[in-house]
Write a protein that holds these residues in place. Structure first.
Motif, PDB file in Angstrom:
ATOM      1  N   ARG A   1       0.926  -1.737  -0.322  1.00 26.66           N
ATOM      2  CA  ARG A   1      -0.200  -0.054   0.123  1.00 26.66           C
ATOM      3  C   ARG A   1       0.925   1.301  -0.005  1.00 26.66           C
ATOM      4  O   ARG A   1       0.444   1.938  -0.547  1.00 26.66           O
TER       5      ARG A   1
ATOM      6  N   GLY B   1       8.333  -0.624   5.676  1.00 26.24           N
ATOM      7  CA  GLY B   1       7.360  -1.876   6.151  1.00 26.24           C
ATOM      8  C   GLY B   1       8.528  -3.198   6.610  1.00 26.24           C
ATOM      9  O   GLY B   1       7.534  -3.815   7.074  1.00 26.24           O
TER      10      GLY B   1
ATOM     11  N   VAL C   1      -4.158  -2.211  11.209  1.00 26.74           N
ATOM     12  CA  VAL C   1      -4.107  -0.679  10.512  1.00 26.74           C
ATOM     13  C   VAL C   1      -2.970  -1.370   9.274  1.00 26.74           C
ATOM     14  O   VAL C   1      -2.800  -1.235   8.196  1.00 26.74           O
ATOM     15  N   PHE C   2      -1.531  -1.855  10.118  1.00 23.78           N
ATOM     16  CA  PHE C   2      -0.482  -1.597   9.086  1.00 23.78           C
ATOM     17  C   PHE C   2      -0.528  -3.268   8.870  1.00 23.78           C
ATOM     18  O   PHE C   2       1.053  -3.965   9.235  1.00 23.78           O
ATOM     19  N   ASP C   3      -1.186  -4.189   7.988  1.00 28.09           N
ATOM     20  CA  ASP C   3      -1.918  -5.404   7.796  1.00 28.09           C
ATOM     21  C   ASP C   3      -0.462  -5.493   6.765  1.00 28.09           C
ATOM     22  O   ASP C   3      -0.109  -7.266   6.322  1.00 28.09           O
ATOM     23  N   ASP C   4      -0.096  -4.898   6.189  1.00 29.58           N
ATOM     24  CA  ASP C   4       1.274  -5.284   4.791  1.00 29.58           C
ATOM     25  C   ASP C   4       2.791  -5.226   5.794  1.00 29.58           C
ATOM     26  O   ASP C   4       3.211  -5.210   4.897  1.00 29.58           O
ATOM     27  N   CYS C   5       2.346  -4.589   6.936  1.00 30.46           N
ATOM     28  CA  CYS C   5       3.756  -4.435   7.328  1.00 30.46           C
ATOM     29  C   CYS C   5       4.160  -5.440   8.773  1.00 30.46           C
ATOM     30  O   CYS C   5       3.337  -5.684   9.082  1.00 30.46           O
TER      31      CYS C   5
ATOM     32  N   TYR D   1      -3.291   4.471   4.782  1.00 32.06           N
ATOM     33  CA  TYR D   1      -3.978   3.255   5.269  1.00 32.06           C
ATOM     34  C   TYR D   1      -4.643   4.232   5.107  1.00 32.06           C
ATOM     35  O   TYR D   1      -5.134   3.228   6.703  1.00 32.06           O
ATOM     36  N   ASP D   2      -5.505   5.311   4.888  1.00 28.90           N
ATOM     37  CA  ASP D   2      -6.679   5.765   5.276  1.00 28.90           C
ATOM     38  C   ASP D   2      -6.782   6.118   6.621  1.00 28.90           C
ATOM     39  O   ASP D   2      -7.678   6.130   7.176  1.00 28.90           O
TER      40      ASP D   2
ATOM     41  N   ALA E   1       6.099   0.373  10.788  1.00 29.71           N
ATOM     42  CA  ALA E   1       4.937   1.188  10.438  1.00 29.71           C
ATOM     43  C   ALA E   1       5.671   2.354   8.942  1.00 29.71           C
ATOM     44  O   ALA E   1       5.725   3.251   9.843  1.00 29.71           O
TER      45      ALA E   1
ATOM     46  N   HIS F   1       0.859   3.824  -3.177  1.00 30.89           N
ATOM     47  CA  HIS F   1       0.760   5.548  -2.434  1.00 30.89           C
ATOM     48  C   HIS F   1       2.032   6.007  -3.289  1.00 30.89           C
ATOM     49  O   HIS F   1       1.464   7.370  -3.468  1.00 30.89           O
TER      50      HIS F   1
END
Length: 156
Positions: free
Chosen positions: A6, A127, A90-94, A106-107, A99, A10
């Motif tokens: 993400r 990440g 919130v930071f599910d790809d890190c 991440y909105d 983070a 971005h």
């Protein structure tokens, strides 16, 4: 080198130039600055704040702490540090503790300490615990243009 999906999407969508800096594994932001040989006051660290309305990202230099009392005063609401479960959500790809400070990817609403504005260069976690993103300060300022600003950190 790993960059969170993400975050990469971005950054590319913003069209701002950045480069990646690999460094030996470092668990904390302060260790990361040392391992990557970058100044601690130019490494942006993320601290997820828990509020009733949802999480908020506070961004401070790696050699500083978030002063929760000052931040609570700026935000005019009760806050606390988010539990690890919320950070992972919130930071599910890190990796936990790595983070990036780019809440807009991440909105998550973001507030950045004034000391990170107007620098020549800024680094931040990509990440994982082995990769930093490096940007010119003016590009980082553009990246963080939608963040609130304030003075809410104290030196370690």
């Amino acid at each position: 080198m790993t960059i969170a999906a993400r975050l990469k999407h971005h950054l590319e969508a913003q069209g701002l130039p950045f480069s990646m800096v690999r460094h030996p594994y470092a668990a904390t932001a302060a260790e990361c600055a040392e391992a990557a040989h970058v100044p601690g006051d130019h490494l942006a660290k993320s601290v997820l704040i828990h509020m009733e309305e949802g999480p908020m990202l506070a961004v401070v230099p790696s050699n500083h702490h978030v002063d929760l009392t000052s931040l609570q005063s700026i935000l005019s609401r009760r806050i606390g540090l988010a539990p690890e479960t919320e950070v992972e959500e919130v930071f599910d790809d890190c990796d936990l503790g790595a983070a990036p400070p780019v809440g807009s990817a991440y909105d998550v609403p973001t507030i950045i300490d004034d000391s990170l504005t107007g620098l020549d260069k800024v680094w931040f976690e990509a990440g994982d615990h082995k990769t930093l993103v490096e940007m010119k300060g003016k590009d980082f300022d553009k990246l963080m243009k939608d963040a609130k600003h304030g003075s809410f950190c104290t030196l370690h």
